[in-house]
Design a protein around this motif. Structure first.
Motif, short mmCIF file in Angstrom:
data_model
loop_
_atom_site.label_atom_id
_atom_site.label_comp_id
_atom_site.label_asym_id
_atom_site.label_seq_id
_atom_site.Cartn_x
_atom_site.Cartn_y
_atom_site.Cartn_z
N ARG A 695 0.59 -1.33 -0.21
CA ARG A 695 -0.01 -0.08 -0.08
C ARG A 695 0.98 1.21 -0.07
O ARG A 695 1.85 1.26 0.62
N THR A 696 0.20 2.28 -0.68
CA THR A 696 0.96 3.48 -0.65
C THR A 696 1.60 4.32 0.34
O THR A 696 2.11 5.32 0.62
N ASN A 697 0.60 3.73 1.55
CA ASN A 697 0.62 4.65 2.65
C ASN A 697 1.45 3.78 3.94
O ASN A 697 1.31 4.15 5.00
N ILE A 698 2.04 3.07 3.47
CA ILE A 698 2.74 2.01 4.47
C ILE A 698 4.30 2.49 4.23
O ILE A 698 4.79 2.53 3.12
N ALA A 699 4.68 2.65 5.49
CA ALA A 699 5.99 3.05 5.59
C ALA A 699 7.01 2.13 5.91
O ALA A 699 6.76 1.33 6.70
N ASN A 700 8.43 2.07 5.63
CA ASN A 700 9.60 1.17 6.11
C ASN A 700 9.22 -0.34 5.51
O ASN A 700 9.58 -0.99 6.49
#
Length: 730
Positions: A695-700
């Motif tokens: 997902r584009t809003n998941i970091a690291n």
């Protein structure tokens, strides 16, 4: 070691999801040249974000191949899911950085170093003052000692898969205080950093019963940013929750759900919103990438300027337009795994028992074209692997392929001639049921250099046959995940306009070419389609010896997820035809591919993969050790399924593991690799691609490459970033 093509995941240290370290690497003693290890061909490709930008809470749904049979990484049926859970819940004294090298894990260690070398090697571990198990007990010497006793190999009641390194320990003691652990080795051990990663509590390692059964289904005590909450085998889910006793940076996520989803079902699960993170095959990656908005090429994603999907984004088909809606909010991150695919040559019997024949096969291969066939369509660096023991960026890496040399048709033919295989020699007609030279069974068709099924043999020939194979591979939505030696789930199935002409020469059985039909014993692949002028010297006569043609049995898996692997095998067959070697490609079930063919030696040529390790002196030795007769008269090959080994290679491994001079140890490993290349039991081809939908809003999180994931830093970006809300908040 999932249908990964990695022979024994559980015996070799699992590195498919591990990374490497930032330790400085000194050059070889007396050498002023740059470090030959170089840099990774492709780094981590993750959406990096500072912790302040990440929201607290949320549940990450992450696809895995299966719910693990055991949570004990030291048991034979441990798999990559076992490793992933251990990384999130257990201590590791050393982890891996983005270059594939070990580094001290500051969450558990203040320091770890060799403090004595004479009369014996002593390593002193100084633990973090706050490091405690989830039950509140301090991590200490008792845990180290229990793990050593369980894995030392001295007590057969412990059902362990490996004890390398632990068998060299003489004793473990408390240091000057409870936070210090002194480990004394009876024999010098260069790879001491490989030990106690992961570290289990004494409650798991203390007795054979606890070791064998206590950690198969549950971890009552752990010590990581997450703890194991539950395993639901019926639903195929593992639930990890935030550890309230974790002393490091507080985990951003509330929960991580590891969900078992077959690879051919992951695209649908992503589209349905059931997954947030999943490794996918190239066909699914292409669909997702076409649906995602363009993003700048990440410099860490491999140094290639070629995007994953190229200019096809300009015009979308109706199906692609539907995908654009289904996969909205996802993107594809790409890197290269710490694993490589090789061509294995069975030197146990048949023509390949002769080193000259194996070397002739190796000199017939254009490894650069094979790497390009697999990696270029993905926009990843298409460079062949130059070492059996490490990959570019890892400390022990050096390109030692010069020990055997590059593609050279004349040299290949000279080596084969020296072994007695004569071009155009007389070939006796084989009786019904008679085996081909070097083959288990005669499955060839008249005039065919590559075995095809009866159904396949009826298809059109020449260039169209190869294009059909590419199109069929490109249609696959994903790869079937099953046990065996294939890496078809990880490599692209399309030739994608490779810049060579091998597809122009792929001949099929019983077809007319030019003015005559191929005869029994003729050389397929040497004739252009009808009406094409044949260049001088194009037709290479088959090699023969003692009345038999040089025919090698090439075993490949037949599952739909293995189409791309068969494409690579077909291309290799064409390359071998050009020096007069015939191949019979035999398709077998995915389930039996490794167990019944690779491990048992029922093949001449095969494609499967090995992971590389930061500790090759320890982990790679069983793969290249010289087979020795066992007590029962059988041949003990350990993990050396090519049956090719030498005393000199074994000695170099032994010397490398016994020296504490890191520069000398690397030099010995590189010498061993040169000897392995020269023996030509296996030919490394390309590093395996890693494609992750996220997902584009998941970091690291994303394509981790060599690097160990930092579970406490994963999370969903705070609202207002323009990305969709976490699945747990929808």
């Amino acid at each position: 070691m999932s249908h990964e093509g990695i022979a024994t995941r559980s015996v070799m240290r699992s590195v498919a999801f591990l990374g490497a370290s930032a330790l400085a690497v000194s050059v070889l003693a007396g050498c002023s040249d740059p470090d030959p290890a170089g840099k990774p061909l492709a780094g981590q490709d993750i959406a990096r974000a500072a912790r302040a930008e990440i929201a607290d809470g949320g549940t990450l749904h992450w696809a895995v191949d299966a719910v693990p049979e055991t949570l004990n990484t030291f048991q034979s049926d441990a798999d990559t899911s076992t490793t992933r859970i251990a990384q999130a819940t257990l201590p590791s004294m050393f982890r891996f950085d983005a270059a594939g090298r070990p580094e001290r894990n500051p969450a558990y260690l203040e320091s770890a170093k060799v403090v004595e070398t004479e009369p014996k090697q002593v390593v002193l571990y100084k633990l973090d003052q706050q490091a405690v198990w989830s039950d509140g007990r301090e991590i200490g010497a008792a845990d180290f000692a229990a793990q050593w006793r369980a894995l030392s190999g001295k007590d057969s009641a412990y059902w362990t898969a490996r004890n390398a390194g632990y068998d060299r320990i003489e004793k473990i003691q408390r240091g000057d205080n409870d936070l210090e652990v002194r480990v004394t080795f009876g024999q010098p051990y260069a790879d001491w950093r490989s030990l106690f990663s992961p570290l289990y509590p004494k409650e798991v390692m203390g007795t054979p019963d606890a070791f064998n059964d206590g950690a198969r289904r549950k971890l009552k005590v752990s010590a990581g940013p997450f703890v194991l909450k539950s395993i639901d085998r019926k639903a195929g889910e593992v639930l990890l929750t935030r550890n309230p006793r974790w002393w490091g940076e507080r985990a951003k996520l509330n929960e991580i759900v590891l969900r078992a989803v077959p690879r051919d079902e992951r695209a649908a699960a992503l589209a349905a919103g059931d997954l947030d993170l999943a490794e996918v095959d190239p066909a699914a990656a292409k669909r997702i990438a076409l649906a995602a908005p363009p993003r700048p090429q990440s410099p860490s994603a491999g140094g290639s300027a070629t995007p994953l999907m190229g200019p096809e984004r300009r015009r979308l088909t109706p199906a692609q337009k539907r995908d654009k809606a289904r996969f909205r909010g996802f993107e594809v991150r790409k890197s290269l795994e710490p694993a490589y695919t090789q061509l294995a040559l069975n030197g146990g019997e048949g023509p390949l028992a002769d080193e000259r024949v194996r070397r002739g096969v190796a000199r017939a291969l254009d490894r650069e074209k094979l790497a390009k066939l697999v990696l270029s369509p993905l926009g990843l660096p298409a460079e062949p692997v130059g070492s059996h023991l490490a990959l570019s960026g890892q400390a022990a890496y050096a390109d030692n392929s010069g020990a055997i040399g590059g593609q050279d048709t004349a040299e290949a033919q000279a080596l084969l001639a020296d072994a007695g295989w004569v071009p155009g020699g007389p070939v006796e007609e084989r009786k019904k049921g008679e085996k081909a030279a070097g083959s288990e069974a005669d499955k060839s068709k008249k005039g065919s250099g590559s075995e095809k099924s009866e159904k396949d043999s009826k298809k059109e020939s020449g260039k169209k046959a190869e294009k059909d194979s590419e199109k069929e591979s490109g249609k696959k939505d994903s790869a079937k995940d099953s046990e065996g030696g294939d890496d078809g789930a990880y490599i692209v199935g399309e030739d994608n306009k490779a810049d060579d002409d091998e597809g122009e020469h792929l001949a099929q059985d019983g077809k007319q070419y030019g003015s005559k039909q191929l005869q029994q014993g003729g050389v397929p692949g040497a004739y252009a389609p009808q009406g094409t002028a044949a260049p001088a010297g194009a037709a290479v006569r088959p090699l023969a010896k003692d009345g038999k043609a040089l025919t090698l049995r090439f075993v490949v898996p037949q599952g739909e997820g293995s189409q791309s692997l068969r494409t690579v095998a077909d291309r290799i067959g064409i390359m071998l035809e050009r020096v007069g070697i015939r191949t019979e490609i035999t398709k077998v079930s995915d389930e039996s591919y490794f167990k019944d063919h690779i491990a048992s030696g029922q093949y001449d040529l095969a494609l499967y993969s090995w992971p590389t390790s930061a500790y090759p002196a320890t982990d790679a030795r069983p793969i290249y050790a010289k087979p020795v007769p066992a007590a029962d008269g059988s041949l003990n090959v350990e993990q050396n399924y090519t049956r090719v080994g030498t005393d000199q290679v074994d000695q170099l491994f032994d010397q490398a593991i016994a020296t504490l001079d890191e520069s000398e140890s690397r030099s010995l490993i590189r010498k061993a690799d040169s000897r392995i290349w020269a023996a030509a039991g296996s030919i490394p081809l390309y590093q395996r691609p890693q494609l992750t939908a996220v997902r584009t809003n998941i970091a690291n999180a994303g394509a981790f490459g060599f690097g160990t994931p930092l579970y406490e830093d994963m999370g969903f970006l705070k609202k207002g970033s323009g990305a969709p809300a976490p699945s747990s908040q929808r």
